[in-house]
Design a protein around this motif. Sequence first.
Motif, mmCIF file in Angstrom:
data_model
loop_
_atom_site.group_PDB
_atom_site.id
_atom_site.type_symbol
_atom_site.label_atom_id
_atom_site.label_comp_id
_atom_site.label_asym_id
_atom_site.label_seq_id
_atom_site.Cartn_x
_atom_site.Cartn_y
_atom_site.Cartn_z
ATOM 1 N N MET A 276 0.832 -1.193 0.000
ATOM 2 C CA MET A 276 0.000 0.000 0.000
ATOM 3 C C MET A 276 0.873 1.252 0.000
ATOM 4 N N ILE A 277 0.426 2.239 -0.728
ATOM 5 C CA ILE A 277 1.132 3.511 -0.810
ATOM 6 C C ILE A 277 0.470 4.491 0.153
ATOM 7 N N LYS A 278 1.301 5.171 0.939
ATOM 8 C CA LYS A 278 0.794 6.151 1.902
ATOM 9 C C LYS A 278 1.020 7.553 1.360
ATOM 10 N N LEU A 279 -0.040 8.360 1.420
ATOM 11 C CA LEU A 279 0.042 9.746 0.981
ATOM 12 C C LEU A 279 -0.910 10.580 1.816
ATOM 13 N N PRO B 127 -0.906 8.900 -11.103
ATOM 14 C CA PRO B 127 -0.937 7.841 -10.090
ATOM 15 C C PRO B 127 -0.320 8.330 -8.780
ATOM 16 N N VAL B 128 -0.802 7.764 -7.683
ATOM 17 C CA VAL B 128 -0.258 8.114 -6.376
ATOM 18 C C VAL B 128 1.155 7.571 -6.243
ATOM 19 N N SER B 129 1.949 8.232 -5.404
ATOM 20 C CA SER B 129 3.278 7.719 -5.087
ATOM 21 C C SER B 129 3.539 7.936 -3.604
ATOM 22 N N GLU B 130 4.423 7.146 -3.072
ATOM 23 C CA GLU B 130 4.717 7.141 -1.640
ATOM 24 C C GLU B 130 5.104 8.536 -1.152
ATOM 25 N N GLY B 131 4.437 8.966 -0.080
ATOM 26 C CA GLY B 131 4.778 10.217 0.569
ATOM 27 C C GLY B 131 4.213 11.468 -0.077
ATOM 28 N N MET B 132 3.415 11.311 -1.134
ATOM 29 C CA MET B 132 2.827 12.492 -1.784
ATOM 30 C C MET B 132 2.065 13.321 -0.769
ATOM 31 N N ASN B 133 2.108 14.633 -0.944
ATOM 32 C CA ASN B 133 1.308 15.552 -0.146
ATOM 33 C C ASN B 133 0.531 16.409 -1.134
ATOM 34 N N ILE B 134 -0.759 16.140 -1.243
ATOM 35 C CA ILE B 134 -1.615 16.752 -2.245
ATOM 36 C C ILE B 134 -2.573 17.734 -1.586
ATOM 37 N N ARG B 135 -2.766 18.864 -2.247
ATOM 38 C CA ARG B 135 -3.756 19.854 -1.798
ATOM 39 C C ARG B 135 -4.741 20.063 -2.941
ATOM 40 N N THR B 136 -6.030 20.059 -2.588
ATOM 41 C CA THR B 136 -7.064 20.181 -3.612
ATOM 42 C C THR B 136 -7.751 21.533 -3.634
ATOM 43 N N ASN B 137 -7.465 22.381 -2.657
ATOM 44 C CA ASN B 137 -8.256 23.606 -2.548
ATOM 45 C C ASN B 137 -7.434 24.863 -2.271
ATOM 46 N N THR B 138 -6.201 24.891 -2.724
ATOM 47 C CA THR B 138 -5.397 26.098 -2.528
ATOM 48 C C THR B 138 -5.847 27.169 -3.527
ATOM 49 N N GLU B 139 -5.457 28.390 -3.271
ATOM 50 C CA GLU B 139 -5.850 29.496 -4.133
ATOM 51 C C GLU B 139 -5.380 29.294 -5.576
ATOM 52 N N ASP B 140 -4.129 28.814 -5.751
ATOM 53 C CA ASP B 140 -3.629 28.614 -7.109
ATOM 54 C C ASP B 140 -4.330 27.461 -7.821
ATOM 55 N N VAL B 141 -4.735 26.435 -7.090
ATOM 56 C CA VAL B 141 -5.486 25.327 -7.683
ATOM 57 C C VAL B 141 -6.847 25.827 -8.159
ATOM 58 N N LEU B 142 -7.537 26.559 -7.308
ATOM 59 C CA LEU B 142 -8.863 27.055 -7.670
ATOM 60 C C LEU B 142 -8.796 28.023 -8.849
ATOM 61 N N GLU B 143 -7.771 28.858 -8.896
ATOM 62 C CA GLU B 143 -7.597 29.793 -10.009
ATOM 63 C C GLU B 143 -7.315 29.035 -11.311
ATOM 64 N N ALA B 144 -6.482 28.004 -11.244
ATOM 65 C CA ALA B 144 -6.176 27.216 -12.444
ATOM 66 C C ALA B 144 -7.415 26.490 -12.955
ATOM 67 N N HIS C 138 -4.488 17.146 4.185
ATOM 68 C CA HIS C 138 -4.155 16.835 5.586
ATOM 69 C C HIS C 138 -4.795 15.538 6.095
ATOM 70 N N ILE C 139 -5.289 14.704 5.188
ATOM 71 C CA ILE C 139 -5.874 13.416 5.561
ATOM 72 C C ILE C 139 -4.934 12.313 5.084
ATOM 73 N N ALA C 140 -4.489 11.465 6.007
ATOM 74 C CA ALA C 140 -3.613 10.342 5.657
ATOM 75 C C ALA C 140 -4.445 9.277 4.938
ATOM 76 N N ILE C 141 -3.924 8.821 3.804
ATOM 77 C CA ILE C 141 -4.634 7.855 2.966
ATOM 78 C C ILE C 141 -3.671 6.749 2.560
ATOM 79 N N GLU C 142 -4.183 5.543 2.451
ATOM 80 C CA GLU C 142 -3.432 4.421 1.894
ATOM 81 C C GLU C 142 -4.152 3.984 0.619
ATOM 82 N N ALA C 143 -3.386 3.771 -0.437
ATOM 83 C CA ALA C 143 -3.975 3.390 -1.721
ATOM 84 C C ALA C 143 -3.111 2.336 -2.395
#
Length: 91
Positions: A1-4, A65-82, A8-13
């Motif tokens: 399992m890959i952890k990412l 695809p997910v990779s080990e240790g990824m830290n993803i943000r879905t709602n930052t200002e630059d993401v929403l603008e893009a 701010h939510i820890a997920i295994e995939a």
Amino acid sequence: MIKLTIDHIAIEAQEGTTIMEAAASAGIVIPSMCFRPGYANHPSCMVCLVKDTGNNHLVPSCAMPVSEGMNIRTNTEDVLEARKEAIELLL
């Protein structure tokens, strides 16, 4: 399992899981206009962009695809603008 971490939510995939699928498994909704489960993937709308804080890049969550240790943000200002720009270009 890959952890990412997504928003701010820890997920295994499983290996080969996309960021969008991993987010959905944790109840995180990422918008998309060109992704439909069960169909060939075409990350062309760019509405599903998220930010990989490890390299500070915006990536299409439906294709990355997910990779080990990824830290993803879905709602930052630059993401929403893009995403907004992507929708404007599509229109």
